[in-house]
Scaffold this active site. Structure first.
Site, short mmCIF file in Angstrom:
data_model
loop_
_atom_site.label_atom_id
_atom_site.label_comp_id
_atom_site.label_asym_id
_atom_site.label_seq_id
_atom_site.Cartn_x
_atom_site.Cartn_y
_atom_site.Cartn_z
N HIS A 125 -10.07 -5.34 -3.60
CA HIS A 125 -8.76 -5.54 -2.99
C HIS A 125 -8.94 -5.93 -1.54
O HIS A 125 -9.84 -5.45 -0.85
CB HIS A 125 -7.88 -4.30 -3.10
CG HIS A 125 -8.54 -3.03 -2.65
ND1 HIS A 125 -9.46 -2.36 -3.43
CD2 HIS A 125 -8.44 -2.31 -1.51
CE1 HIS A 125 -9.88 -1.28 -2.79
NE2 HIS A 125 -9.28 -1.24 -1.60
N HIS A 165 -7.00 -5.75 1.98
CA HIS A 165 -5.87 -5.21 2.74
C HIS A 165 -5.40 -6.31 3.69
O HIS A 165 -6.21 -6.87 4.45
CB HIS A 165 -6.30 -4.02 3.61
CG HIS A 165 -6.78 -2.82 2.88
ND1 HIS A 165 -6.03 -1.67 2.75
CD2 HIS A 165 -7.97 -2.56 2.27
CE1 HIS A 165 -6.72 -0.75 2.09
NE2 HIS A 165 -7.91 -1.27 1.78
N ASP A 184 0.85 -1.19 0.00
CA ASP A 184 0.00 0.00 0.00
C ASP A 184 0.89 1.24 0.00
O ASP A 184 1.90 1.30 0.71
CB ASP A 184 -0.92 -0.01 1.23
CG ASP A 184 -2.07 0.98 1.09
OD1 ASP A 184 -3.22 0.54 0.95
OD2 ASP A 184 -1.79 2.21 1.11
P1 5GP Z 1 -9.76 1.42 -0.01
O1 5GP Z 1 -10.17 2.60 0.80
O2 5GP Z 1 -10.29 1.51 -1.44
O3 5GP Z 1 -10.04 0.13 0.66
O4 5GP Z 1 -8.18 1.46 -0.08
C1 5GP Z 1 -7.45 1.87 -1.18
C2 5GP Z 1 -5.99 1.79 -0.76
O5 5GP Z 1 -5.21 1.94 -1.93
C3 5GP Z 1 -5.55 2.85 0.23
O6 5GP Z 1 -5.04 2.22 1.40
C4 5GP Z 1 -4.48 3.64 -0.52
O7 5GP Z 1 -3.40 4.02 0.31
C5 5GP Z 1 -4.06 2.67 -1.60
N1 5GP Z 1 -3.62 3.30 -2.84
C6 5GP Z 1 -4.26 4.29 -3.52
N2 5GP Z 1 -3.59 4.59 -4.65
C7 5GP Z 1 -2.51 3.78 -4.68
C8 5GP Z 1 -1.42 3.62 -5.60
O8 5GP Z 1 -1.33 4.29 -6.63
N3 5GP Z 1 -0.50 2.67 -5.29
C9 5GP Z 1 -0.59 1.89 -4.17
N4 5GP Z 1 0.38 0.99 -3.97
N5 5GP Z 1 -1.58 2.02 -3.28
C10 5GP Z 1 -2.53 2.96 -3.53
#
Ligand code: 5GP
Length: 121
Positions: A105, A107, A35
């Site tokens: 995704h 985590h 992340d």
């Molecule tokens: P969500 O809130 O959708 O469950 O989490 C999305 C996650 O993707 C967040 O923890 C954020 O830090 C991560 N993220 C967003 N953009 C990118 C990126 O361009 N590269 C990586 N490696 N992680 C990302």
């Protein structure tokens, strides 16, 4: 429920190699990468390669092979990350779940005690 996938989301771009990532594990069914904003010493995102917007979309419509492949990849990521002491797996989903990126995704968070499951806002 009908699910619509937007292939311009950031994880679709990562899968196409248009945006770099720090890959932890990859196979035919899944990609796992660090992340960009880690919330724990271990914070890896595991995504299926198919176009699924969310956990419930993946669970409802991905083939048995895709689902097995994805969860085998999760096991491999846990082994590589060395989270024998335990970890937390989170799948934020749509608005109420505060999902930011509309490609399913998981985590994987570990390397410290995670605290309460839900933080009040
Ligand atoms: P969500 O809130 O959708 O469950 O989490 C999305 C996650 O993707 C967040 O923890 C954020 O830090 C991560 N993220 C967003 N953009 C990118 C990126 O361009 N590269 C990586 N490696 N992680 C990302």
């Amino acid at each position: 429920m009908e699910f619509t996938y937007d292939d311009q989301n950031i994880f679709a771009k990562i899968l196409r190699g248009e945006i770099p990532n720090k890959t932890v594990y990859e196979d035919d069914h899944a990609l796992a990468f660090e992340d960009i904003s880690p919330q724990a010493p271990v914070h890896v995102l595991v995504i299926p390669k198919g176009p699924y917007v969310s956990l419930d979309h993946f669970a409802a419509e991905a083939s048995a092979e895709e689902q097995t492949g994805f969860f085998r990849a999760v096991a491999e990521v846990c082994r590589i990350a060395g989270v024998e002491g335990g970890f937390r797996a989170i799948a934020n989903t749509r608005d109420d779940g505060m999902q930011e990126v509309p490609h399913f995704h998981l985590h994987i968070l570990g390397g410290r005690r995670m605290g309460p499951l839900v933080v009040q806002s």
